[in-house]
Design a protein around this motif. Structure first.
Motif, PDB file in Angstrom:
ATOM      1  N   VAL A  50      -7.895   3.606   0.967  1.00  0.00           N
ATOM      2  CA  VAL A  50      -6.610   2.949   0.760  1.00  0.00           C
ATOM      3  C   VAL A  50      -5.559   4.029   0.569  1.00  0.00           C
ATOM      4  N   ASP A  51      -4.572   4.034   1.455  1.00  0.00           N
ATOM      5  CA  ASP A  51      -3.547   5.070   1.414  1.00  0.00           C
ATOM      6  C   ASP A  51      -2.331   4.579   2.205  1.00  0.00           C
ATOM      7  N   ASP A  52      -1.213   4.503   1.545  1.00  0.00           N
ATOM      8  CA  ASP A  52       0.015   4.050   2.211  1.00  0.00           C
ATOM      9  C   ASP A  52       0.622   5.103   3.127  1.00  0.00           C
ATOM     10  N   ARG A  53       0.296   6.361   2.937  1.00  0.00           N
ATOM     11  CA  ARG A  53       0.988   7.421   3.671  1.00  0.00           C
ATOM     12  C   ARG A  53       0.864   7.300   5.192  1.00  0.00           C
ATOM     13  N   PRO A  54      -0.334   7.018   5.741  1.00  0.00           N
ATOM     14  CA  PRO A  54      -0.390   6.895   7.207  1.00  0.00           C
ATOM     15  C   PRO A  54       0.406   5.706   7.733  1.00  0.00           C
ATOM     16  N   HIS A  55       0.668   4.728   6.883  1.00  0.00           N
ATOM     17  CA  HIS A  55       1.368   3.520   7.318  1.00  0.00           C
ATOM     18  C   HIS A  55       2.884   3.603   7.139  1.00  0.00           C
ATOM     19  N   ALA A  56       3.343   4.486   6.282  1.00  0.00           N
ATOM     20  CA  ALA A  56       4.746   4.460   5.865  1.00  0.00           C
ATOM     21  C   ALA A  56       5.720   4.575   7.027  1.00  0.00           C
ATOM     22  N   GLN A  57       5.487   5.496   7.960  1.00  0.00           N
ATOM     23  CA  GLN A  57       6.389   5.710   9.089  1.00  0.00           C
ATOM     24  C   GLN A  57       5.753   5.345  10.427  1.00  0.00           C
ATOM     25  N   GLU A  58       4.581   4.742  10.386  1.00  0.00           N
ATOM     26  CA  GLU A  58       3.844   4.431  11.612  1.00  0.00           C
ATOM     27  C   GLU A  58       4.447   3.206  12.312  1.00  0.00           C
ATOM     28  N   HIS A  59       4.770   3.366  13.590  1.00  0.00           N
ATOM     29  CA  HIS A  59       5.391   2.260  14.330  1.00  0.00           C
ATOM     30  C   HIS A  59       4.381   1.351  15.011  1.00  0.00           C
ATOM     31  N   ALA A  60       3.142   1.811  15.209  1.00  0.00           N
ATOM     32  CA  ALA A  60       2.221   1.123  16.109  1.00  0.00           C
ATOM     33  C   ALA A  60       1.815  -0.263  15.617  1.00  0.00           C
ATOM     34  N   ILE A  61       1.735  -0.453  14.314  1.00  0.00           N
ATOM     35  CA  ILE A  61       1.498  -1.793  13.774  1.00  0.00           C
ATOM     36  C   ILE A  61       2.810  -2.548  13.633  1.00  0.00           C
ATOM     37  N   GLU A  62       3.818  -1.865  13.154  1.00  0.00           N
ATOM     38  CA  GLU A  62       5.096  -2.540  12.876  1.00  0.00           C
ATOM     39  C   GLU A  62       5.656  -3.272  14.084  1.00  0.00           C
ATOM     40  N   VAL A  63       5.606  -2.656  15.265  1.00  0.00           N
ATOM     41  CA  VAL A  63       6.240  -3.284  16.422  1.00  0.00           C
ATOM     42  C   VAL A  63       5.500  -4.545  16.872  1.00  0.00           C
ATOM     43  N   GLN A  64       4.245  -4.716  16.447  1.00  0.00           N
ATOM     44  CA  GLN A  64       3.515  -5.935  16.806  1.00  0.00           C
ATOM     45  C   GLN A  64       3.915  -7.125  15.933  1.00  0.00           C
ATOM     46  N   LEU A  65       4.398  -6.856  14.745  1.00  0.00           N
ATOM     47  CA  LEU A  65       4.590  -7.930  13.772  1.00  0.00           C
ATOM     48  C   LEU A  65       5.665  -8.942  14.177  1.00  0.00           C
ATOM     49  N   PRO A  66       6.849  -8.535  14.652  1.00  0.00           N
ATOM     50  CA  PRO A  66       7.821  -9.551  15.059  1.00  0.00           C
ATOM     51  C   PRO A  66       7.304 -10.463  16.171  1.00  0.00           C
ATOM     52  N   PHE A  67       6.542  -9.925  17.108  1.00  0.00           N
ATOM     53  CA  PHE A  67       5.936 -10.776  18.137  1.00  0.00           C
ATOM     54  C   PHE A  67       5.012 -11.809  17.485  1.00  0.00           C
ATOM     55  N   LEU A  68       4.152 -11.344  16.581  1.00  0.00           N
ATOM     56  CA  LEU A  68       3.239 -12.261  15.910  1.00  0.00           C
ATOM     57  C   LEU A  68       3.993 -13.309  15.106  1.00  0.00           C
ATOM     58  N   GLN A  69       5.092 -12.899  14.469  1.00  0.00           N
ATOM     59  CA  GLN A  69       5.883 -13.856  13.701  1.00  0.00           C
ATOM     60  C   GLN A  69       6.501 -14.934  14.587  1.00  0.00           C
ATOM     61  N   CYS A  70       6.723 -14.600  15.845  1.00  0.00           N
ATOM     62  CA  CYS A  70       7.315 -15.574  16.765  1.00  0.00           C
ATOM     63  C   CYS A  70       6.286 -16.481  17.427  1.00  0.00           C
TER      64      CYS A  70
END
Length: 272
Positions: A124-144
């Motif tokens: 468990v570590d937030d650091r690899p996720h903090a600036q990572e775009h690869a998951i973030e860009v999927q989320l708005p699509f999933l929300q729609c």
């Protein structure tokens, strides 16, 4: 190890619009323009690109359009991505309880999060996720495209295919769970060379050959793990769309490849 209750957006306004109305309108337009994939029944897993929406959004939309029949069924999305900014060994879950996008908060599935922590090579570590775009860009699509859902975000660093497959297997679930791998294909080759390279990579994926190299796809680690899991579950991969940045919004001297791939059971199986 860094901790935060919420993971704020890192690339809103860069990879996709920061304004929620503009973001929703862009995604709606991309989904409306997506060519429906023939005979895609209940994809259990997807490989989806993760560049800025002007580059790969149309390809990503083809994958998300394939989820239309599962809108009311899917409740959990296990998202595996490579790490672009922070090198890690193994796999990392965030400590954050939710990921924020301009369209709202996406909760992290706490039961699955606790289960994933028990797996070898998972920290468990937030650091690899903090600036990572690869998951973030999927989320708005999933929300729609989905109603109510939670995510299990996993950043994959130096991890062998068997370890990644074991994590996917542990979180496989039933019809309520989607496995999503966020990955682009080849990077920065001339247009025609990239087409040939990506065609060969997709042929390898269609053969369920879990020996994809990082120069073939930035998400090679997650893809190889998915391919091993797909072999065990007798899933059939189907390429829904293949393009590169030279086809969408970039020049053709140095392109990045994109593909949308669905993994489904035999066509005789119906959605549940």
């Amino acid at each position: 190890m860094a901790h935060a209750s919420q993971r704020p957006p890192a690339v809103a306004g860069l990879f996709y619009p920061a304004d929620p109305h503009s973001l929703h309108a862009q995604i709606s337009g991309l989904l409306a323009g997506a060519v429906p994939a023939e005979r895609i029944d209940c994809p259990k897993a997807l490989v989806v690109p993760h560049a800025g929406y002007i580059y790969s959004g149309a390809v990503a939309a083809t994958a998300y359009e394939a989820l239309a029949r599962r809108r009311g069924v899917l409740r959990r999305v296990v998202i595996l991505c490579p790490t672009h900014r922070v090198a890690i060994r193994g796999m990392a879950l965030p400590a954050s309880l939710s990921f924020i996008t301009p369209l709202g908060a996406v909760p992290v599935d706490q039961d699955a999060w606790r289960l994933a922590q028990t797996l070898p090579d998972v920290v468990v570590d937030d650091r690899p996720h903090a600036q990572e775009h690869a998951i973030e860009v999927q989320l708005p699509f999933l929300q729609c495209v989905l109603d109510h859902f939670a995510i299990v975000p996993i950043a994959v660093g130096q991890a062998d295919a068997a370890s990644v497959a074991a994590a996917i297997e542990a979180l496989w679930g039933g019809p309520e769970t989607l496995i999503l791998v966020s990955s682009d294909l080849s990077h920065y080759h001339p247009y025609r060379q990239a087409q040939l390279r990506d065609k060969a990579t997709l042929a390898q994926i269609q053969q369920l050959d879990p020996r994809i190299e990082p120069e073939q796809a930035c998400g090679a680690g997650p893809i190889n793990g998915l391919l091993l899991a797909a072999l065990r579950h007798h899933l059939r991969p189907q390429v829904l769309d293949q393009r590169n940045s030279g086809d969408t919004a970039g020049d053709r001297n140095r392109v990045v490849g994109y593909a949308a791939i669905a993994f489904s059971e035999d066509l005789d199986h119906a959605c549940h």
